[in-house]
Design a protein around this motif. Sequence first.
Motif, mmCIF file in Angstrom:
data_model
loop_
_atom_site.group_PDB
_atom_site.id
_atom_site.type_symbol
_atom_site.label_atom_id
_atom_site.label_comp_id
_atom_site.label_asym_id
_atom_site.label_seq_id
_atom_site.Cartn_x
_atom_site.Cartn_y
_atom_site.Cartn_z
ATOM 1 N N UNK A 39 -49.664 44.769 -21.818
ATOM 2 C CA UNK A 39 -51.122 44.801 -21.689
ATOM 3 C C UNK A 39 -51.579 45.939 -20.792
ATOM 4 N N UNK A 40 -50.757 46.303 -19.806
ATOM 5 C CA UNK A 40 -51.113 47.424 -18.937
ATOM 6 C C UNK A 40 -51.057 48.742 -19.710
ATOM 7 N N UNK A 41 -50.073 48.873 -20.604
ATOM 8 C CA UNK A 41 -49.963 50.084 -21.414
ATOM 9 C C UNK A 41 -51.188 50.232 -22.318
ATOM 10 N N UNK A 42 -51.604 49.135 -22.928
ATOM 11 C CA UNK A 42 -52.685 49.191 -23.914
ATOM 12 C C UNK A 42 -54.071 49.256 -23.280
ATOM 13 N N UNK A 43 -54.179 48.845 -22.020
ATOM 14 C CA UNK A 43 -55.497 48.692 -21.417
ATOM 15 C C UNK A 43 -56.281 49.993 -21.339
ATOM 16 N N UNK A 44 -55.600 51.113 -21.146
ATOM 17 C CA UNK A 44 -56.332 52.368 -20.975
ATOM 18 C C UNK A 44 -56.412 53.220 -22.220
ATOM 19 N N UNK A 45 -56.118 52.636 -23.393
ATOM 20 C CA UNK A 45 -56.038 53.443 -24.616
ATOM 21 C C UNK A 45 -57.249 53.295 -25.531
ATOM 22 N N UNK A 46 -58.196 52.394 -25.201
ATOM 23 C CA UNK A 46 -59.401 52.182 -26.027
ATOM 24 C C UNK A 46 -59.051 51.761 -27.453
ATOM 25 N N UNK A 47 -58.058 50.897 -27.573
ATOM 26 C CA UNK A 47 -57.671 50.398 -28.888
ATOM 27 C C UNK A 47 -58.487 49.160 -29.229
ATOM 28 N N UNK A 48 -58.705 48.936 -30.537
ATOM 29 C CA UNK A 48 -59.358 47.699 -30.936
ATOM 30 C C UNK A 48 -58.325 46.575 -30.942
ATOM 31 N N UNK A 49 -58.755 45.373 -31.224
ATOM 32 C CA UNK A 49 -57.882 44.199 -31.117
ATOM 33 C C UNK A 49 -56.689 44.286 -32.074
ATOM 34 N N UNK A 50 -56.946 44.741 -33.292
ATOM 35 C CA UNK A 50 -55.867 44.818 -34.280
ATOM 36 C C UNK A 50 -54.833 45.870 -33.870
#
Length: 874
Positions: free
Chosen positions: A764-775
């Motif tokens: 979740x830390x990796x994904x948090x700063x990437x502005x990705x949508x839920x999918x």
Amino acid sequence: MALPCDHAKILQRLPAHNSDVTSCDFAPNFNLVTGSSDKTIKIWKWIPSQGYVQKQFSPLRGHKYGVTCVKVSPQGSMLATASVDGTAVLWNLHSGTKIYTMTQVNGDAIRVCRFTPDSSILATGGDNGAICFWDLIHRSLIKTIFNHEGTMQGLTFTPDSMYAVSGCTLEILNVWSMQDVGDTTKDDLCEPVASQDNSHDLGVTCIDASPVIMHEENNPMIKFYTIATGGNCDKIYIWKIMCCTSPKHAAGKNLVTMEKIQTLRGHNSAVTCLRYNHNGSMLVSSSLDKLVKIWSMDGICISTLSGHTRYINCVSFSRDSNLISSGSTGSNDKSVIVWDLSGRLSCDLELNKNQSLWNNMTQNSQEIHVVRDAETNDNTATLLEKADDIAEAAINSCQFYNDTLLATGSSDKLVRLFKVDPNREEILEEIESSPLDGHSYSVNHVEFSKDGSLLASSSLDGWTLIWNPKTGERVTSLPENSSGVRICKFSPDNTFILTAGDDEKGTIWNLHTKEKVNELEGHLDAITSAAYSPDGRIIATMSNNGDFRLWTEGMNIFVQDVAHDLGVQSCDFSQNLEPIPNTTAADVQNYLLATCGNDSMVKLWVISVQINWGSYDYNKIKVKLWRTLQGHGGSVTCVRFSSSSEIVCSTGTDRQARIWSVYSAECLHVLDHDSIATTCSFSSTCSMLAVGCLDKTLWIWKLPPQLVFQTAVVNKLKCKTKEVMEWTLGDLLKWLRDIGLSELTEYISNTTLDGEKLLTLPEDQICSGLNLDAEQTEKLVKEIKWLKQIQFSQPSTWDKTDVPIDFLCPITHEIMREPVIVSDGFTYERRAITEWFMSGKFTSPMTNMVLINTDYKPNIELRNAIYSFLYGDK
């Protein structure tokens, strides 16, 4: 869990050889290989109701003296055998054909040979204590290490192919970094990263590595390997090797330590062989005490097998751990015993539920002959056409674009364009708009842009003209030079064009505005040749003065004063950005430059540029003479790499064109001509070679199928796979593209993510700063979890009866981890099909028909289904 071995029994006793059985090993699908002092290697297959019988092509005879070791490659397509005669032979295990013969340094006896788990390297060791490491993809010697002074009988690799462990009769154990072994750009002596004296009383006889890699719970950068060693004493020692990995791109070093953690007692004489099973849950040992013992991971002897009447030399597990083979020596034994560890098998049973599939692949005798014919096809280059009426003066330059278009420049002032079709009676057909007439003196060089949309020609008249090769129209011309222009080169991105010649300087032009961007000044004589590195970062210029210079952005960054005596005539860069096999360092960019000159030599230079956090440090550039190719009897006029950069062609005043292996430095073919050969060019598939001559002739050669195959497939066979911990951002982006998540690269390309962060940070830390949508977040989290599972999970213990058949590789019958689709429409494990290609085959494993091509692509849908089955979706 280890098998309960209380009911182990003899399944079959094979009167295998006429002399001592020295070595044995199992291949996939329960095939068995045995080697003997009688000089033969026998290949056994399992047939229900008969048990083990020899294959049609068995025995294999390729050694002059006794066979000391047999080893099946990890994916089962190749077999390595070693002998007292000082040679190791690589065989195609499916057809019994010989692939390659390797000779130990000084021709001394070889006692042991081992494959790296990734199948890319074979190591051999023996009486003289030297270890030879052989590159199996390029079929060349990588390095010979002289360190042991005693006879070497023990050799193994860690399961990730990162380290080799060797032992000798003088009681020394050494651990070697394969990164150091594979780096041929350095002249430093290769030293062990860890060493243990007095490891066994009276010397080490055998070594094996557990397939299990343990990681420290809170620090995945610390790994632990388990090694078992046996010796001329009666004990088995278990060693723990700890490696603290620092990412190479962080300029770190790997700290390696080795300590003894366990002693196994049970034999009462020297231990001759040790083998772990496929998941590391059991260890089997053989001894001069005539016994085979099976040990648990806890060091407990769980079974003792007694059946041989003489000393036992070798022992091996089948790939599923249900069988053990052991080979013996002596006047009244010389046998191989196959042991059933479950106690439930008989010679009437089918050992492999997919045996019928395997039979279709390998046992049809007619198909075997087809494969043999394909593999032993005439390995000669043939002349397709000698065109002696296409020019009115010497041909000074030629270049292919793809396989269908060829341009020439000649002393009659003209540029000509030809369609090339090897299936026509007349191979060359001049296109309607040819010749291109625009120069007033000899044309010195012709060059296609990378995309084939433009053709440049340079001339003694001082002009460089740009043409449209489709229409023959002149697109533009660069400002006239007061001296002759000898060379013109497009940058890889078609933004710039470099011209150079008799005025002793090079000029870089903006191709679109025709503005001068930079001048390269410093040579003291005419510039004869130049080349761009494949990424466009470096320019190399050659001079009649015998030197060459390297440039970046107009700045001179290196001078090689004496590259060739009497002048350099030609140069070319390899298009491979990883030109040195078996190296994975992320903090160095290597380039390979070929030069030739009036000293009759072709030289290959490794250019290394340090990379610090993504920035190229040209102040730390290093240039090393890596290979010297000698054979021409006069000045060498031209040198060109093939598109795969596996081979290089040179032409000379001795009227010859020579084709060389880049990695072995061997001359593969010598092509004779009627006059001085001035220029050459490979077609893009390496199926043809064009050679221009001083007597106005143009020769088109058809290259051997094996050479075409080797150059086509070799770039797919990565010699060394980077560990995830060493991934750079670029490696991470490539991983996303390979697994079908290309849409995520735009979100990650500007971050500082790398392999270390991928493995150590929470998802979740990796994904948090990437502005990705839920999918997108769900997909990336799942892939990261799978990646961690692959990195940190232990070898599979799945019962294959529980695994869907579509998840099993048709070659190995193991669960696939990297399924790829080949041109025959079937899916295979990537390592299995690449090893299949390495063994010299370009037929389909399923149909035995010749493949249309050797391309493959990931089967992402099947991969995801397999990963969901193995690791779950959450």
